[in-house]
Design an enzyme around this catalytic site. Structure first.
Site, mmCIF file in Angstrom:
data_model
loop_
_atom_site.group_PDB
_atom_site.id
_atom_site.type_symbol
_atom_site.label_atom_id
_atom_site.label_comp_id
_atom_site.label_asym_id
_atom_site.label_seq_id
_atom_site.Cartn_x
_atom_site.Cartn_y
_atom_site.Cartn_z
ATOM 1 C CD GLU A 40 -5.813 1.003 11.433
ATOM 2 O OE1 GLU A 40 -5.012 0.797 10.509
ATOM 3 O OE2 GLU A 40 -6.718 0.236 11.726
ATOM 4 N N GLY A 71 3.555 -3.777 12.193
ATOM 5 C CA GLY A 71 4.234 -4.362 11.050
ATOM 6 C C GLY A 71 4.214 -3.401 9.867
ATOM 7 C CG MET A 85 -0.861 2.645 8.456
ATOM 8 S SD MET A 85 -2.288 1.866 9.266
ATOM 9 C CE MET A 85 -3.612 2.716 8.416
ATOM 10 C CG HIS A 92 -2.553 -7.510 5.860
ATOM 11 N ND1 HIS A 92 -3.460 -8.366 6.435
ATOM 12 C CD2 HIS A 92 -2.736 -6.309 6.457
ATOM 13 C CE1 HIS A 92 -4.167 -7.702 7.341
ATOM 14 N NE2 HIS A 92 -3.747 -6.444 7.377
ATOM 15 C CD GLU A 93 -0.504 -3.496 6.049
ATOM 16 O OE1 GLU A 93 -1.574 -2.859 6.009
ATOM 17 O OE2 GLU A 93 -0.176 -4.193 7.027
ATOM 18 C CG HIS A 135 -5.887 -3.235 4.719
ATOM 19 N ND1 HIS A 135 -7.077 -3.671 5.259
ATOM 20 C CD2 HIS A 135 -4.940 -3.496 5.665
ATOM 21 C CE1 HIS A 135 -6.847 -4.187 6.472
ATOM 22 N NE2 HIS A 135 -5.562 -4.100 6.736
ATOM 23 C CD GLU A 173 -6.504 -4.648 10.059
ATOM 24 O OE1 GLU A 173 -5.921 -5.549 9.423
ATOM 25 O OE2 GLU A 173 -6.191 -3.438 9.959
HETATM 26 N N1 BES Z 1 -4.008 -1.507 9.821
HETATM 27 C C1 BES Z 1 -2.952 -2.305 10.350
HETATM 28 C C2 BES Z 1 -1.896 -1.488 11.021
HETATM 29 C C3 BES Z 1 -2.221 -1.101 12.420
HETATM 30 C C4 BES Z 1 -2.069 -2.016 13.434
HETATM 31 C C5 BES Z 1 -2.663 0.153 12.742
HETATM 32 C C6 BES Z 1 -2.383 -1.660 14.728
HETATM 33 C C7 BES Z 1 -2.979 0.506 14.033
HETATM 34 C C8 BES Z 1 -2.832 -0.394 15.037
HETATM 35 C C9 BES Z 1 -2.304 -3.134 9.271
HETATM 36 O O1 BES Z 1 -3.079 -3.378 8.162
HETATM 37 C C10 BES Z 1 -2.011 -4.457 9.887
HETATM 38 O O2 BES Z 1 -2.928 -5.168 10.170
HETATM 39 N N2 BES Z 1 -0.748 -4.758 10.105
HETATM 40 C C11 BES Z 1 -0.313 -5.955 10.786
HETATM 41 C C12 BES Z 1 0.331 -6.925 9.865
HETATM 42 C C13 BES Z 1 -0.644 -7.717 9.077
HETATM 43 C C14 BES Z 1 0.053 -8.580 8.061
HETATM 44 C C15 BES Z 1 -1.530 -8.588 9.923
HETATM 45 C C16 BES Z 1 0.689 -5.487 11.819
HETATM 46 O O3 BES Z 1 1.154 -4.378 11.714
HETATM 47 O O4 BES Z 1 0.989 -6.283 12.713
HETATM 48 ZN ZN ZN Z 2 -4.510 -4.890 8.382
#
Ligand code: BES
Ligand code: ZN
Length: 858
Positions: free
Chosen positions: A124, A264, A266, A300-301, A304, A323
């Site tokens: 992603e 953080g 994925m 969170h993950e 999803h 998100e």
């Molecule tokens: N899908 C995202 C990971 C992601 C972030 C992919 C940016 C590509 C670009 C994942 O679900 C996510 O949102 N992760 C957050 C943490 C979450 C608890 C808000 C992150 O990685 O900061």
């Molecule tokens: Zn997310």
């Protein structure tokens, strides 16, 4: 050399992909320097009869290409910088490609890369195109079958999405494994991990009676430190069943922790990949904040899986669909695991610090933007945090029951699809019979609405008149704003309790409410936006005494805390502007008293001691002087420390709870202890440094140890020198703990400190956690030093970012967002910031970073 900003993508240009991909077979011959990827795609035309096939691809070396087994003549296709084009294809066919890639050279950490000698992927948003030629867009969903082979000794564990199939040995010391994912998914959810891990295993039985094998893969020797993440995972699985009626849908659920990770974590289907910082924790190496972050990110993950994976986004403009909704879900999970009011306060602190700041600056954009230059730069506080707030408002307006019905319909209607915000709201329209067209403006309009509250009391008639009006300031590209529907939770309180409680939906520019009170009641106090029911900024013309009276009478825990925040905010502003030399002693006394009184709910009491951050104060008065604000803030903090002297001594004189438990109750006790340690850091009492040294050396957990170390740094005068040296010796082999050592110094030092930390042998430009622990911490948590009027802070950051950006554009760009507030600064810092941005603009930046700089200067 100046990098040209990449071509912008527009929501209005959306067109479906003209082919379906029914099945994807991937074969990986894993090797750090030369991995072969063979892709076999079963393709069927679904669009125009004359449409050619265009696949995304980046940095791939094409070795073979065939249609239905017949190698393609070079004249039948073209390989461009970022795509492969086959102008003429049959209506149904099998395409085979073979490419070579070099994971060991991938420092961008997007696509297939190496971390700690292991293979891992991050796809992603658009990383899959670095692995093979493919329509790398979320609306192309397919079933994936994966076969991988690798050196058996170096990479004994081979993982991908779905469930494991055949495995066995191959010649040359290699072995192979196959994985099947029966659920159709977009390419961004693909994952592959291979390496030698220690594994922490458990099981979960779903509400349908299915047995799920859970496994968390970590570095050798770290298995026990995955216990909390596993516990969090099982609680998340249970919560999604109980609260949303959603069960897990595969026989295995794997998590892999990696040290080098841009984000953080994925949510790859069945194979979540995590930054090791959000997996590993024990009392000796992790703080309560770490435990809390792990709990919420694991949730969170996991969440999803339904909101993102089973139902995904049609295009990246719809990012908030997964998100914002998933953040809303994880916030509610955390609230259920811990204290709901405390969670709400923490969420709002984060929203104000990050999203309100973004909304007020040159990077402001709507929750669903209609154009972007670089998709990586769209993962913002606005998409996430404001996106979550909108779902919260929706639920407040329609109620829990209708919300759940709407969600059920969404899951049922769109399972297996890639959808839009409109599709989501259609479900709620169908369930409630209401029209959400006006409400959906929240997605299109950037900027934080400002709600002005005015009241008049008529003692003759016993009537109170409340006028609420809204206004949103212009943001880049959106000069004129419309009214948005704002659900405001309200009450009249009088010190004895609530006289009335209701919700007003402020739909137009303004509304006036008149309420008659029973005779003899006296003038009530008006409580507005209780529980922070809407993400707006309140403007109220109240005196200090009126604010104090309201805080005393408040019955809503969020608003009580927020009332204190607004009081101390005004105080800091007055101190920083010189209209007042010393903190008002009555205010300090009231604040201290409130903290002491709340001691029975220590997590809440800890939040009462918190003063608004300097960045939050930037929003209040402009031009903003970070140095003056910081000094004023410190002055008030020092006064509070003095007022609470005996309480601090008594509370910290007690032993910390043992044995350690990361749960909410003990964490609350430690939250108050560490809040008081923070106050000791600014205390002028001569005994403070010695007390901190004792707390540091006797600490039995990282929460208090690092708090004491930081407070010693704040005390200054060399008090921290020896403890810092000792800490480094003790923890030099634990990278996550060393990140804290770097962060503590970056958050309390100067530009010189940053330069020194960057020159430390353990500083690693290729490791995002390490770079962030220095640069992001300095630029986002040490604003007085970052925004130093001589520009020293900017120069320190500029130097590191220029190098980091070359290796890792996503990281570089993220760090540069620290400049987003430059326009509101006092003239000296502002000029230095502008000069820095202009130098950066002229430098050879990645497209991601160039986009941030261009918009910041905009
Ligand atoms: N899908 C995202 C990971 C992601 C972030 C992919 C940016 C590509 C670009 C994942 O679900 C996510 O949102 N992760 C957050 C943490 C979450 C608890 C808000 C992150 O990685 O900061
Ligand atoms: Zn997310």
């Amino acid at each position: 050399m100046r990098t040209e900003a990449p071509v912008a993508v527009h929501l209005s240009d959306y067109a479906p992909f003209p082919f379906q991909i029914d099945q994807v077979n991937l074969e990986f011959d894993l090797d750090p320097d030369a991995t072969r990827v063979k892709a076999t795609l079963a393709i069927r035309r679904s669009g125009a009869a004359d449409a050619g096939l265009t696949l995304d691809g980046q940095g791939l070396k094409l070795m073979k290409i065939a249609i239905d087994g017949a190698p393609l003549d070079p004249s039948a296709y073209t390989v461009e910088e970022e795509r492969l084009v086959i102008p003429s294809v049959p209506d149904a066919f099998t395409l085979t490609t073979e490419v070579e890639i070099a994971p060991a050279k991938n420092t961008a950490l997007s696509g297939l890369y190496m971390s700690g000698g292991r293979f891992c992927t991050q796809c992603e948003a658009v990383g899959f195109r670095r692995i093979t030629y493919y329509p790398d867009r979320p609306d192309v969903m397919s079933a994936f079958h994966v076969r991988m082979s690798a050196d058996k000794k170096k990479y004994p564990i081979l993982l991908s999405n779905g469930t494991p199939g055949e495995s066995g040995d191959e010649k040359g010391g290699r072995h192979f494994a196959t994985w099947d994912d029966p659920h159709k998914k977009p390419s961004y959810l693909f994952a592959l991990c291979a390496g030698d891990y220690d594994v922490y295993r458990d099981r979960f039985t779903t509400m349908n009676g299915d047995e799920i094998a859970l496994a968390i893969h970590v570095d050798k020797g770290d298995a026990e430190r995955a216990a909390w993440a596993m516990d969090s995972l099982k609680r998340s699985m249970k919560w999604d069943e109980e609260v949303y009626g959603r069960a897990y849908d595969l026989g295995v659920f794997n998590i892999v922790a990696v040290r080098d990770f841009n984000f953080g974590a994925m949510e790859n289907k069945g194979l979540n990949v995590f930054n090791s910082a959000y997996v590993l924790a024990d009392e000796a190496t992790a703080t309560d904040a770490d435990f809390e972050a792990i709990e919420s990110i694991v949730a969170h993950e996991y969440f999803h899986n339904w909101t993102g994976n089973r139902i995904t986004c049609r295009d990246w403009f719809q990012l908030c669909l997964k998100e914002g909704l998933t953040v809303f879900r994880d916030q509610n999970f955390s609230a259920d695991m811990r204290s709901r009011p405390v969670q709400r306060i923490k969420d709002v602190i984060r929203l104000r610090a990050r999203q309100f700041a973004e909304d007020a600056g040159p990077l402001a954009h709507s929750v669903r933007p209609d154009t972007y230059a670089s998709i990586d730069n769209l993962y913002t506080a606005t998409v996430y945090e404001k996106g979550a707030e909108i779902i919260g408002m929706l639920r407040r307006m329609i109620g829990e029951e209708q919300y759940r019905k709407g969600m059920d319909l969404y899951f049922e209607r769109h399972d297996g699809e890639a959808v839009t915000i409109e599709d989501f709201y259609k479900c709620f329209e169908d369930v409630t019979g209401e029209d959400f067209a006006a409400f959906r403006r929240w997605y299109a309009q950037a900027g934080t609405p400002e709600v002005t509250v005015a009241e008049t009391w008529n003692p003759d008639t016993n009537e109170i008149e409340i006028t609420l009006s809204q206004k949103t300031a212009p943001t880049p590209g959106q000069p004129d704003k419309k009214a948005v529907p704002i659900p405001l939770q309200m009450a009249l309180v009088d010190g004895e309790g609530n006289l009335a409680e209701w919700m007003t939906l402020l739909e137009d520019e303004d509304v006036t409410l008149t309420m008659e009170l029973p005779e003899g009641t006296g003038r009530p106090l008006v409580s507005v936006n209780r529980d922070f029911s809407a993400p707006v900024r309140l403007k109220r013309d109240l005196t200090r005494d009126q604010r104090l009276a309201l805080v005393r009478a408040e019955t809503d825990p969020f608003n009580k805390w927020d009332g204190v925040q607004s009081l101390v905010k005004e105080e800091i502003l007055a101190l920083s502007e010189g209209s007042q030399a010393e903190p008002d002693s009555a205010l300090v006394d009231a604040l201290g008293g409130a903290v002491e009184q709340a001691a029975g709910d220590p997590a809440y009491a800890a939040l009462l001691t918190r003063l608004p951050d300097v960045g939050e104060l930037f929003l209040e008065r402009q031009p903003a002087d970070a140095v003056a604000l910081n000094a004023a803030r410190r002055k008030l903090q020092t006064a509070l420390a003095a007022r609470l002297g005996p309480f601090i001594a008594e509370t910290l004189g007690k032993p910390t709870p043992t044995p350690y438990d990361p749960g909410a109750e003990q964490a609350g006790v430690r939250a108050l202890r560490t809040a008081l340690i923070v106050l000791l850091g600014v205390a002028k009492e001569p005994s403070a440094p010695a007390m901190l040294e004792r707390l540091y050396s006797e600490a039995t957990n990282m929460t208090e140890q690092i708090a004491a170390l930081r407070a010693l740094c704040v005390q200054g005068g060399g008090a921290a020198t020896a403890p810092l040296a000792k800490f480094e010796v003790e923890w030099k082999s634990n990278p996550l703990v060393m990140d804290k050592w770097f962060a503590v110094q970056a958050s309390t030092g100067t530009a010189e400190t940053v330069a020194k930390l960057a020159a430390h042998p353990a500083f690693d430009l290729l490791n995002p956690n390490r770079v962030r622990s220095v640069v992001a911490t300095f630029a986002m948590q040490n604003l007085a030093a970052f925004h130093a009027p001589d520009g020293s802070g900017y120069r320190a950051v500029e130097t590191i970012v220029l190098s980091a950006d070359k290796a890792n554009p996503a990281l570089g760009a993220r760090l540069l967002t620290a400049f987003e507030q430059w326009r509101v600064l006092e003239p000296k810092a502002k000029a230095a910031a502008e000069a820095t941005l202009k130098r950066l603009q002229a430098a050879d930046l990645s497209p991601n970073s160039a986009d941030i700089v261009a918009r910041a200067l905009g």
